[in-house]
Write a protein that holds these residues in place. Structure first.
Motif, PDB file in Angstrom:
ATOM      1  N   CYS A 552     -10.085  -1.834   2.933  1.00  0.00           N
ATOM      2  CA  CYS A 552      -9.035  -2.307   2.034  1.00  0.00           C
ATOM      3  C   CYS A 552      -9.111  -3.822   1.941  1.00  0.00           C
ATOM      4  CB  CYS A 552      -7.661  -1.872   2.551  1.00  0.00           C
ATOM      5  SG  CYS A 552      -6.290  -2.445   1.507  1.00  0.00           S
ATOM      6  N   GLU A 553      -9.227  -4.342   0.722  1.00  0.00           N
ATOM      7  CA  GLU A 553      -9.365  -5.783   0.539  1.00  0.00           C
ATOM      8  C   GLU A 553      -8.030  -6.508   0.702  1.00  0.00           C
ATOM      9  OE1 GLU A 553     -13.225  -5.799  -2.486  1.00  0.00           O
ATOM     10  OE2 GLU A 553     -11.205  -6.115  -3.305  1.00  0.00           O
ATOM     11  N   TYR A 554      -6.955  -5.741   0.914  1.00  0.00           N
ATOM     12  CA  TYR A 554      -5.646  -6.375   1.094  1.00  0.00           C
ATOM     13  C   TYR A 554      -5.236  -6.366   2.570  1.00  0.00           C
ATOM     14  CZ  TYR A 554      -0.773  -7.644   0.455  1.00  0.00           C
ATOM     15  OH  TYR A 554       0.438  -8.277   0.521  1.00  0.00           O
ATOM     16  N   CYS A 555      -5.143  -5.150   3.149  1.00  0.00           N
ATOM     17  CA  CYS A 555      -4.695  -5.060   4.544  1.00  0.00           C
ATOM     18  C   CYS A 555      -5.860  -4.979   5.524  1.00  0.00           C
ATOM     19  CB  CYS A 555      -3.775  -3.862   4.731  1.00  0.00           C
ATOM     20  SG  CYS A 555      -4.624  -2.271   4.650  1.00  0.00           S
ATOM     21  N   GLU A 559      -9.178   2.729   7.242  1.00  0.00           N
ATOM     22  CA  GLU A 559      -8.692   4.101   7.148  1.00  0.00           C
ATOM     23  C   GLU A 559      -8.472   4.450   5.681  1.00  0.00           C
ATOM     24  OE1 GLU A 559      -5.287   4.673   9.566  1.00  0.00           O
ATOM     25  OE2 GLU A 559      -6.264   3.970  11.407  1.00  0.00           O
ATOM     26  N   GLY A 560      -9.310   5.336   5.181  1.00  0.00           N
ATOM     27  CA  GLY A 560      -9.240   5.716   3.766  1.00  0.00           C
ATOM     28  C   GLY A 560      -8.213   6.796   3.502  1.00  0.00           C
ATOM     29  N   PRO A 561      -8.219   7.352   2.311  1.00  0.00           N
ATOM     30  CA  PRO A 561      -9.166   7.062   1.223  1.00  0.00           C
ATOM     31  C   PRO A 561      -8.861   5.733   0.529  1.00  0.00           C
ATOM     32  CG  PRO A 561      -7.541   8.663   0.499  1.00  0.00           C
ATOM     33  CD  PRO A 561      -7.277   8.435   1.966  1.00  0.00           C
ATOM     34  N   PHE A 562      -9.874   5.287  -0.268  1.00  0.00           N
ATOM     35  CA  PHE A 562      -9.760   4.002  -0.948  1.00  0.00           C
ATOM     36  C   PHE A 562      -9.806   4.210  -2.462  1.00  0.00           C
ATOM     37  CE2 PHE A 562     -11.663   3.301   3.191  1.00  0.00           C
ATOM     38  CZ  PHE A 562     -10.859   2.305   3.706  1.00  0.00           C
ATOM     39  N   GLN A 563      -9.059   3.377  -3.179  1.00  0.00           N
ATOM     40  CA  GLN A 563      -8.996   3.442  -4.638  1.00  0.00           C
ATOM     41  C   GLN A 563      -9.168   2.043  -5.221  1.00  0.00           C
ATOM     42  OE1 GLN A 563      -5.201   5.295  -5.530  1.00  0.00           O
ATOM     43  NE2 GLN A 563      -6.001   7.358  -5.130  1.00  0.00           N
ATOM     44  N   VAL A 564      -9.550   2.001  -6.496  1.00  0.00           N
ATOM     45  CA  VAL A 564      -9.731   0.717  -7.179  1.00  0.00           C
ATOM     46  C   VAL A 564      -8.520   0.459  -8.068  1.00  0.00           C
ATOM     47  CG1 VAL A 564     -11.188  -0.656  -8.703  1.00  0.00           C
ATOM     48  CG2 VAL A 564     -12.229   1.026  -7.176  1.00  0.00           C
ATOM     49  N   HIS A 565      -7.870  -0.664  -7.819  1.00  0.00           N
ATOM     50  CA  HIS A 565      -6.744  -1.064  -8.680  1.00  0.00           C
ATOM     51  C   HIS A 565      -7.271  -1.921  -9.831  1.00  0.00           C
ATOM     52  CE1 HIS A 565      -2.826  -2.323 -10.045  1.00  0.00           C
ATOM     53  NE2 HIS A 565      -3.161  -3.598  -9.881  1.00  0.00           N
ATOM     54  N   HIS A 566      -6.859  -1.597 -11.057  1.00  0.00           N
ATOM     55  CA  HIS A 566      -7.310  -2.314 -12.256  1.00  0.00           C
ATOM     56  C   HIS A 566      -6.132  -3.041 -12.901  1.00  0.00           C
ATOM     57  CE1 HIS A 566     -11.416  -0.603 -13.087  1.00  0.00           C
ATOM     58  NE2 HIS A 566     -10.983   0.268 -12.191  1.00  0.00           N
ATOM     59  N   SER A 597      -2.429   3.829   0.744  1.00  0.00           N
ATOM     60  CA  SER A 597      -1.071   3.376   1.043  1.00  0.00           C
ATOM     61  C   SER A 597      -0.738   2.082   0.306  1.00  0.00           C
ATOM     62  CB  SER A 597      -0.907   3.183   2.554  1.00  0.00           C
ATOM     63  OG  SER A 597       0.363   2.649   2.858  1.00  0.00           O
ATOM     64  N   CYS A 598      -1.671   1.113   0.358  1.00  0.00           N
ATOM     65  CA  CYS A 598      -1.434  -0.167  -0.332  1.00  0.00           C
ATOM     66  C   CYS A 598      -1.366   0.034  -1.843  1.00  0.00           C
ATOM     67  CB  CYS A 598      -2.538  -1.160   0.018  1.00  0.00           C
ATOM     68  SG  CYS A 598      -2.423  -1.859   1.689  1.00  0.00           S
ATOM     69  N   HIS A 599      -2.209   0.914  -2.383  1.00  0.00           N
ATOM     70  CA  HIS A 599      -2.216   1.125  -3.832  1.00  0.00           C
ATOM     71  C   HIS A 599      -0.894   1.724  -4.300  1.00  0.00           C
ATOM     72  CE1 HIS A 599      -4.510   2.626  -7.628  1.00  0.00           C
ATOM     73  NE2 HIS A 599      -3.975   1.437  -7.807  1.00  0.00           N
ATOM     74  N   ARG A 600      -0.395   2.688  -3.562  1.00  0.00           N
ATOM     75  CA  ARG A 600       0.894   3.291  -3.925  1.00  0.00           C
ATOM     76  C   ARG A 600       2.028   2.283  -3.813  1.00  0.00           C
ATOM     77  NH1 ARG A 600       0.386   9.192  -0.833  1.00  0.00           N
ATOM     78  NH2 ARG A 600      -0.982  10.173  -2.410  1.00  0.00           N
ATOM     79  N   SER A 601       1.998   1.473  -2.759  1.00  0.00           N
ATOM     80  CA  SER A 601       3.048   0.457  -2.576  1.00  0.00           C
ATOM     81  C   SER A 601       2.987  -0.600  -3.676  1.00  0.00           C
ATOM     82  CB  SER A 601       2.895  -0.208  -1.199  1.00  0.00           C
ATOM     83  OG  SER A 601       3.042   0.734  -0.166  1.00  0.00           O
ATOM     84  N   LEU A 602       1.786  -0.956  -4.095  1.00  0.00           N
ATOM     85  CA  LEU A 602       1.632  -1.958  -5.156  1.00  0.00           C
ATOM     86  C   LEU A 602       2.299  -1.469  -6.440  1.00  0.00           C
ATOM     87  CD1 LEU A 602      -1.537  -4.013  -5.975  1.00  0.00           C
ATOM     88  CD2 LEU A 602      -0.284  -2.897  -7.801  1.00  0.00           C
ATOM     89  N   HIS A 603       2.038  -0.213  -6.818  1.00  0.00           N
ATOM     90  CA  HIS A 603       2.629   0.311  -8.050  1.00  0.00           C
ATOM     91  C   HIS A 603       4.140   0.509  -7.903  1.00  0.00           C
ATOM     92  CE1 HIS A 603      -0.738   0.973 -10.784  1.00  0.00           C
ATOM     93  NE2 HIS A 603      -1.477   1.294  -9.724  1.00  0.00           N
ATOM     94  N   ALA A 604       4.592   0.704  -6.663  1.00  0.00           N
ATOM     95  CA  ALA A 604       6.035   0.854  -6.447  1.00  0.00           C
ATOM     96  C   ALA A 604       6.734  -0.490  -6.326  1.00  0.00           C
ATOM     97  CB  ALA A 604       6.274   1.673  -5.180  1.00  0.00           C
ATOM     98  N   GLY A 605       5.948  -1.578  -6.277  1.00  0.00           N
ATOM     99  CA  GLY A 605       6.528  -2.908  -6.155  1.00  0.00           C
ATOM    100  C   GLY A 605       7.009  -3.223  -4.764  1.00  0.00           C
ATOM    101  N   THR A 606       6.502  -2.508  -3.767  1.00  0.00           N
ATOM    102  CA  THR A 606       6.962  -2.705  -2.379  1.00  0.00           C
ATOM    103  C   THR A 606       5.815  -3.082  -1.459  1.00  0.00           C
ATOM    104  OG1 THR A 606       6.678  -0.342  -1.922  1.00  0.00           O
ATOM    105  CG2 THR A 606       8.868  -1.079  -2.679  1.00  0.00           C
TER     106      THR A 606
END
Length: 636
Positions: A552-555, A559-566, A597-606
């Motif tokens: 994860c380039e943020y945290c 521990e995956g899975p990993f996704q690409v945020h666009h 986890s980070c991707h979901r939190s990013l879209h939730a604004g948290t």
């Protein structure tokens, strides 16, 4: 299928295709993960990557799990194509063109299929086909016409009515089976064609046509018209006759008289008192030379010498004829019959013509016509310098009449005829840089497209003056200053430019000048090339390497899975205060590899700060340390 096996199999497709054999095992290639990562690397940076289809999905969230899910559904036969979301975009003639926007997963499937089909068909496509092919474009088609279509007498210009919308599915599938022996792969293509579309939230079934906007549609359209290319090749072989054009009697007669007079001149110039007679011979020679320049050296009515030329860009094609008008009419009828009866398409009669080459036709946005030139070269024959035509009736490329006036009017630069420029109120809310970049993109794009035309810079000079004045007036209106002050402010030693001073660097945006336009060589095969994006390497693109790092380039968790945020545009995060926005802006990237986890939190604004940054670099968070200001690959 192992990656190395898949690569060897793909590389062998072209060889097998050229041998005339039907190819099987293609569906196994479709289910190879390597191709899906290549497909994603090819298209994720496109402008439409973040444009949602009917299911509102985009490439945001691309992951290994997403690829495996699509492959599994394809293997099980449970994958269903979504109908394309249809919108309408304006055409140059004022009408609108329907455009189908597929869902993100469908785009990936289409790109995988397209890459396989390209390997099969690209080696066997004819050289006279230039549309939607690697390293080919409208410019390569036009350069070929300019270079090869010498002494053409008639040009046949035919238009297929609503080509993309009227391609017959059953015939297209039949043509594909000439090369493909894989029923599952064929069913996949059939499902693409029959997916339908949604317009105004109403589902429409597609019984014919390929959706404009689909990734695979241009290649399928080329497969369909490949039959026309082959028909034209056969027609050319049967039409052409004669090794060399016979001499023009009028030209030969003048040549004979000039030769006779020169011999007489040579006999008299050694004698005294013959100056007056020699002067009369000189005048006679000049008279015959004028007659020579007025007629072609070859007999334009030689019935035993015929030639046929053909060039196609997508569904736009032209035919050049050296022969009589009756020959041109015969060719047109044969082509019309083939298109209507064999390809089951319709000719738009109102847009189909036979024109004399001096009148010319419009092809690929250019006005192509012949020029019976006075291009003279000096050569030495029998110890005497003489003049002769280099090439007569050479094909020339011109900007269509009225094109520049219409462009000036549509862009609201001002009055083209009087050269009175105006400012553009709709741009006043933009920054100076955005205004200049907008003007540059418009005029530079036009100049680049018409770079092949004769004397392009002199023809565009008038529009360039109006364009520059309109730009200065727009900036002057924005800042409520005079045009002269704006011009003085932008003036540099090398033209006009806007200088933007930032904390770390100074950026300079140069205002386009016609003198900077590079005129391509006629035989340049790289004029306006389409990129060959399929690179069969295990390293693939920079983004795929980042995804394969499984971090994860943020945290920084592994521990995956990993996704690409666009994100759609870099300016969406340029002024952002969140750490993830600062990271993307600093790296000049429109993508960020995140854990689920980070991707979901990013879209939730948290999205929190996963761990405290203890080291600071120039007052910035440690996450920005080492962030390169260089634009990431594919993230332009």
């Amino acid at each position: 299928m192992r990656p190395d096996t898949a690569i060897r199999r793909l590389q062998a497709l072209g060889t097998i295709s050229k041998q005339g054999k039907r190819i099987n095992g293609l569906f196994r290639l479709v289910t190879t993960p390597l191709l899906w990562y290549e497909a994603y690397a090819n298209i994720y940076s496109n402008k439409g990557a973040m444009t949602p289809g009917v299911d509102q999905s985009t490439f945001d969230g691309f992951s290994e799990e997403r690829v495996n899910s699509i492959i599994t559904r394809l293997k099980e036969g449970s994958y269903r194509f979504q109908p394309a979301r249809r919108i309408h975009i304006p055409k140059a003639n004022g009408k609108k063109r329907p455009l189908g926007i597929s869902s993100a997963d469908d785009k990936l499937v289409q790109e995988v299929v397209r890459s396989i089909l390209e390997k099969i068909y690209e080696p066997i496509f004819e050289d006279n086909s230039h549309g939607f092919r690697p390293a080919r474009s409208p410019h390569t088609a036009l350069a070929t016409i300019q270079r090869r279509w010498t002494a053409v007498k008639w040009i046949i210009d035919m238009d297929i009515r609503s080509y993309f919308d009227t391609i017959q599915h059953d015939l297209l599938l039949h043509l594909l089976t000439k090369k493909i022996d894989d029923s599952r792969f064929m069913r996949l293509i059939k499902a693409m064609l029959e997916a339908g579309y949604m317009e105004d939230w109403k589902f429409q079934v597609t019984y014919s046509g390929v959706p404009q906007g689909s990734i695979v549609s241009p290649l399928l359209a080329n497969v369909y018209l490949h039959e026309l290319d082959q028909f034209m090749k056969t027609l050319k072989e049967g039409f052409e006759s004669g090794r060399k054009r016979k001499g023009n009697p009028a030209y030969l007669s003048s040549s004979y008289q000039i030769s006779r007079l020169r011999k007489k001149w040579d006999a008299l110039k050694r004698k005294e008192g013959k100056e007056q007679e020699i002067q009369g011979i000189r005048q006679s020679i000049q008279a015959f030379q004028r007659l020579q320049k007025a007629v072609p050296s070859g007999n334009p009515f030689d019935k035993e010498y015929k030639r046929l030329y053909y060039c196609r860009y997508a569904d736009d094609y032209v035919i050049g004829i050296i022969g009589s008008k009756a020959d041109a009419e015969s060719v047109r009828e044969q082509v019309k019959q083939f298109i209507q009866e064999t390809l089951r398409l319709t000719i738009a009669e109102e847009k189909s013509h036979i024109q004399h080459s001096k009148m010319g036709v419009i092809f690929a946005g250019y006005w192509i016509k012949t020029h019976s030139g006075d291009r003279i070269v000096r050569t030495k024959r029998n110890g005497r310098y003489t003049t002769m035509k280099s090439v007569s009736e050479r094909m020339q490329l011109h900007i269509p009449p009225g094109k520049l006036q219409k462009f000036c009017q549509n862009k609201r630069y001002g009055n083209y005829q009087t050269m009175e420029a105006k400012h553009r109120p709709e741009l006043l809310h933009l920054s100076d840089a955005e205004i200049i970049l907008t003007y540059n993109a418009e005029f530079h794009g036009l100049a680049n497209y018409y770079a092949l035309t004769c004397h392009v810079k002199s023809h565009l000079a008038k529009l360039g003056h109006v364009w520059t004045s309109s730009l200065f007036k727009t900036l002057a209106a924005k800042h409520k200053r005079s045009v002269s002050k704006i011009a003085k402010q932008l003036k540099t030693d090398d033209g006009y430019a806007l200088t933007i001073r930032q904390r770390e660097e100074t950026r300079r945006i140069k205002i386009f000048r016609l003198k900077d336009l590079k005129i391509p060589e006629q035989d340049d095969r790289n004029i306006d090339p389409l990129p060959n994006t399929f690179a069969l390497t295990l390293s693939r693109s920079e983004l795929i390497r980042r995804l394969n790092t499984e971090k994860c380039e943020y945290c920084e968790t592994r521990e995956g899975p990993f996704q690409v945020h666009h994100i759609r545009k870099l300016k969406d995060v340029a002024q952002g205060k969140q750490l993830w926005q600062q990271m993307m802006a600093a790296r000049h990237r429109k993508t960020l590899v995140l854990c689920l986890s980070c991707h979901r939190s990013l879209h939730a604004g948290t999205l929190p700060h996963k761990r405290e940054r203890t080291r600071q670099v120039n007052g910035e968070p440690d996450a920005l340390k080492g962030a390169s200001p260089v634009r990431g690959e594919g993230d332009a």
